[in-house]
Design a protein around this motif. Sequence first.
Motif, PDB file in Angstrom:
ATOM      1  N   UNK A 152      24.029  43.102  41.087  1.00  0.00           N
ATOM      2  CA  UNK A 152      23.801  44.542  41.246  1.00  0.00           C
ATOM      3  C   UNK A 152      24.550  45.349  40.212  1.00  0.00           C
ATOM      4  N   UNK A 153      24.793  46.612  40.547  1.00  0.00           N
ATOM      5  CA  UNK A 153      25.534  47.487  39.641  1.00  0.00           C
ATOM      6  C   UNK A 153      26.984  47.011  39.534  1.00  0.00           C
TER       7      UNK A 153
ATOM      8  N   UNK B 224      41.674  39.299  43.260  1.00  0.00           N
ATOM      9  CA  UNK B 224      40.695  40.089  42.520  1.00  0.00           C
ATOM     10  C   UNK B 224      40.503  41.396  43.274  1.00  0.00           C
ATOM     11  N   UNK B 225      40.634  42.515  42.558  1.00  0.00           N
ATOM     12  CA  UNK B 225      40.402  43.842  43.142  1.00  0.00           C
ATOM     13  C   UNK B 225      39.259  44.483  42.382  1.00  0.00           C
ATOM     14  N   UNK B 226      38.289  44.997  43.136  1.00  0.00           N
ATOM     15  CA  UNK B 226      37.178  45.745  42.527  1.00  0.00           C
ATOM     16  C   UNK B 226      37.163  47.147  43.126  1.00  0.00           C
ATOM     17  N   UNK B 227      36.841  48.129  42.290  1.00  0.00           N
ATOM     18  CA  UNK B 227      36.766  49.521  42.713  1.00  0.00           C
ATOM     19  C   UNK B 227      35.312  49.970  42.631  1.00  0.00           C
ATOM     20  N   UNK B 228      34.865  50.702  43.660  1.00  0.00           N
ATOM     21  CA  UNK B 228      33.472  51.137  43.762  1.00  0.00           C
ATOM     22  C   UNK B 228      33.393  52.614  44.121  1.00  0.00           C
TER      23      UNK B 228
ATOM     24  N   UNK C 102      29.935  50.989  52.907  1.00  0.00           N
ATOM     25  CA  UNK C 102      28.806  50.572  52.070  1.00  0.00           C
ATOM     26  C   UNK C 102      28.712  49.052  51.986  1.00  0.00           C
ATOM     27  N   UNK C 103      27.502  48.570  51.841  1.00  0.00           N
ATOM     28  CA  UNK C 103      27.262  47.135  51.635  1.00  0.00           C
ATOM     29  C   UNK C 103      27.496  46.848  50.152  1.00  0.00           C
ATOM     30  N   UNK C 104      28.644  46.261  49.838  1.00  0.00           N
ATOM     31  CA  UNK C 104      29.041  46.027  48.447  1.00  0.00           C
ATOM     32  C   UNK C 104      29.127  44.529  48.168  1.00  0.00           C
ATOM     33  N   UNK C 105      28.815  44.129  46.941  1.00  0.00           N
ATOM     34  CA  UNK C 105      28.922  42.701  46.601  1.00  0.00           C
ATOM     35  C   UNK C 105      30.379  42.265  46.550  1.00  0.00           C
ATOM     36  N   UNK C 106      30.627  41.072  47.053  1.00  0.00           N
ATOM     37  CA  UNK C 106      31.978  40.514  47.048  1.00  0.00           C
ATOM     38  C   UNK C 106      31.942  39.118  46.456  1.00  0.00           C
ATOM     39  N   UNK C 107      33.078  38.681  45.981  1.00  0.00           N
ATOM     40  CA  UNK C 107      33.163  37.305  45.496  1.00  0.00           C
ATOM     41  C   UNK C 107      32.945  36.349  46.667  1.00  0.00           C
TER      42      UNK C 107
END
Length: 86
Positions: A30-31, A48-52, A58-63
């Motif tokens: 995805x994005x 691992x930290x991701x910022x959205x 929200x339904x967000x992609x995760x590792x």
Amino acid sequence: MTVALMWEARAVPDRGEDLLAWARTQELGGDPPLRRETFRAPQDRVLVITWWDAPYDADLPELPEPDGDLVTRPVHRWRFESVAAD
């Protein structure tokens, strides 16, 4: 709103570099996130930290979970919302 997803795993002894390499090559699909950082720590741990830019729920992609022969326990995951930036 900014949401941060944290993913943390602990490698089996002496496989920390393998887990780090695995985490760095994982695509989220995805994005892309606003930001993504990868960290390592003693005891062969990888974070691992991701910022959205998204609502908290929200339904967000995760590792994904790594193969069982790479980690000592299930992955820990946390979700946070930003309340201030310095």
